[in-house]
Design an enzyme around this catalytic site. Structure first.
Site, PDB file in Angstrom:
ATOM      1  N   LEU A   1       0.812  -1.217   0.000  1.00 19.93           N
ATOM      2  CA  LEU A   1       0.000   0.000   0.000  1.00 19.93           C
ATOM      3  C   LEU A   1       0.841   1.260   0.000  1.00 19.93           C
ATOM      4  CD1 LEU A   1      -2.784  -0.973   2.580  1.00 19.93           C
ATOM      5  CD2 LEU A   1      -2.998  -0.882   0.087  1.00 19.93           C
ATOM      6  N   GLY A   2       1.981   1.212   0.646  1.00 22.32           N
ATOM      7  CA  GLY A   2       2.809   2.410   0.727  1.00 22.32           C
ATOM      8  C   GLY A   2       4.155   2.095   1.338  1.00 22.32           C
ATOM      9  N   GLU A   3       5.092   3.016   1.097  1.00 27.34           N
ATOM     10  CA  GLU A   3       6.447   2.814   1.600  1.00 27.34           C
ATOM     11  C   GLU A   3       7.043   4.156   1.968  1.00 27.34           C
ATOM     12  OE1 GLU A   3      10.133  -0.148   0.393  1.00 27.34           O
ATOM     13  OE2 GLU A   3       8.415   0.143  -0.945  1.00 27.34           O
ATOM     14  N   GLY A   4       7.675   4.214   3.130  1.00 25.59           N
ATOM     15  CA  GLY A   4       8.318   5.445   3.574  1.00 25.59           C
ATOM     16  C   GLY A   4       9.760   5.192   3.940  1.00 25.59           C
ATOM     17  N   GLY A   5      10.381   6.205   4.543  1.00 24.90           N
ATOM     18  CA  GLY A   5      11.786   6.086   4.901  1.00 24.90           C
ATOM     19  C   GLY A   5      12.040   5.118   6.034  1.00 24.90           C
ATOM     20  N   PHE A   6      11.038   4.883   6.876  1.00 27.91           N
ATOM     21  CA  PHE A   6      11.243   4.063   8.072  1.00 27.91           C
ATOM     22  C   PHE A   6      10.395   2.791   8.088  1.00 27.91           C
ATOM     23  CE2 PHE A   6      12.080   8.478   9.111  1.00 27.91           C
ATOM     24  CZ  PHE A   6      13.340   8.407   9.700  1.00 27.91           C
TER      25      PHE A   6
ATOM     26  N   LYS B   1       1.762  -2.635   9.097  1.00 28.43           N
ATOM     27  CA  LYS B   1       2.902  -1.730   9.020  1.00 28.43           C
ATOM     28  C   LYS B   1       4.142  -2.471   9.502  1.00 28.43           C
ATOM     29  CE  LYS B   1       4.522   2.825  10.586  1.00 28.43           C
ATOM     30  NZ  LYS B   1       4.163   4.049  11.340  1.00 28.43           N
TER      31      LYS B   1
ATOM     32  N   ASP C   1       3.193  15.281  12.782  1.00 32.73           N
ATOM     33  CA  ASP C   1       3.256  15.003  11.344  1.00 32.73           C
ATOM     34  C   ASP C   1       1.845  14.917  10.771  1.00 32.73           C
ATOM     35  OD1 ASP C   1       4.515  14.662   8.899  1.00 32.73           O
ATOM     36  OD2 ASP C   1       4.668  12.491   9.104  1.00 32.73           O
TER      37      ASP C   1
END
Length: 319
Positions: free
Chosen positions: A34-39, A57, A165
């Site tokens: 679904l999504g990807e971030g830096g952490f 997650k 955030d």
């Protein structure tokens, strides 16, 4: 939580490979990323028993500090109870022996509700393709629900909390377009006393890592050596969220896309509005009310809610 732990099993199919997760005795099939971030990254999974979908997650920890930050996030999920804040369904920490990544110390798996409508960011992006503006009443309804979640954080006892955030990508939407605040990994004590250049640099670096640039309050771009940072960083972000609900993106997303300095734009406090707009001046005034560059002049959440309700009352009277 039982002690069955987590095992990752790769099951070979005739066409493709599907990954399976077993988290505390419950088995899930990974359907898509679904999504990807830096952490971290987030996967859509399905419980193999009841076929219910969840979002998992995954957070890879490379140090004891990473593990502490992740445990803090889990603690926030477990202690915050509000209808507009996402709930933690389950979680598990791997240990070093279970790691396939030799550089990782551990990995956390957080099972969260899945909202198939996606985030407020997704919703606004779809509407932006044909300039399908939300009406003022819907904007304020969603905004007031987000404000209520932020008020819950800011009033939390014994220690108030700041989200740090807040942005449209961190707000999920239910089928009824009710907002659900998510991603509590940036949450922290609302009030921070900065004593010296070292403290200031540490907080500034943390903000650069954890607070999205186009929603970040000016005082977090350049943290003064002796100051108090408080929960009003979220009020600035609320102003950016409100603007995005009106015009599909933060006013500072527009600055970023032009290649101009978001830092300087935030410090100047200059926000432009389209010449032709379906929104009344009261809506623009509410944005300006939140986007005060000087944090000492920025309102607290109760004043924002009061002003938003006044705007809603005016709209309902006209309708």
């Amino acid at each position: 939580m039982n002690t069955l732990g987590l095992s990752m099993i790769l099951k070979m199919g005739c066409i493709c490979t599907k990954e399976h997760l077993e988290i505390n005795g419950k088995r899930y099939t990974v359907l898509e990323r679904l999504g990807e971030g830096g952490f971290s990254c987030v996967d859509l999974v399905e419980n193999t028993s009841n076929k219910k979908k969840y979002a998992v997650k995954r957070i890879v920890c490379h140090s004891a500090d990473d593990e502490k930050i992740t445990m803090d996030e889990i603690r926030y999920y477990t202690k915050l109870k509000h209808p507009n804040i996402i709930k933690l369904v389950d979680f598990y920490f791997t240990n070093s022996k279970e790691q396939t990544d030799p550089h990782a110390t551990s990995e956390a798996f957080l099972v969260l509700p899945y909202y198939k409508r996606g985030t407020l960011h997704d919703y606004l992006t779809l509407r932006s393709f044909n300039r399908n503006y939300l009406n003022e009443k819907d904007v304020l309804r969603i905004f007031l629900d987000v404000c209520d979640a932020i008020k819950y954080l800011h009033d939390f006892a014994p220690d108030p909390i700041a989200h740090r955030d807040l942005k449209t990508a961190n707000i999920c939407l239910t089928e009824q377009t009710d907002p659900i605040l998510m991603d509590l990994g940036s949450c922290a004590a609302a009030k921070v006393q900065v004593c010296g250049a070292q403290d200031a640099q540490k907080l500034q670096d943390l903000a650069a890592e954890r607070c999205s640039m186009t929603y970040r309050a000016p005082e977090l771009f350049h943290v003064e050596s002796y100051c108090i940072i408080d929960q009003r960083v979220d009020i600035w972000s609320l102003g950016c969220v409100l603007y995005a609900m009106m015009y599909f993106k933060s006013p500072f997303d527009i600055v970023y896309e032009k290649g101009d300095s978001v830092n300087l734009a935030a410090l100047s406090g200059t926000v432009s509005y389209p010449g032709e707009t379906p929104f009344c001046e009261d809506m623009h005034e509410l944005v300006r009310f939140c986007l005060k560059v000087d944090p000492s002049q920025r309102p607290f959440i109760d004043a924002v809610i009061e002003k938003a309700k006044e705007a809603m009352n005016k709209i309902e009277i006209v309708v």
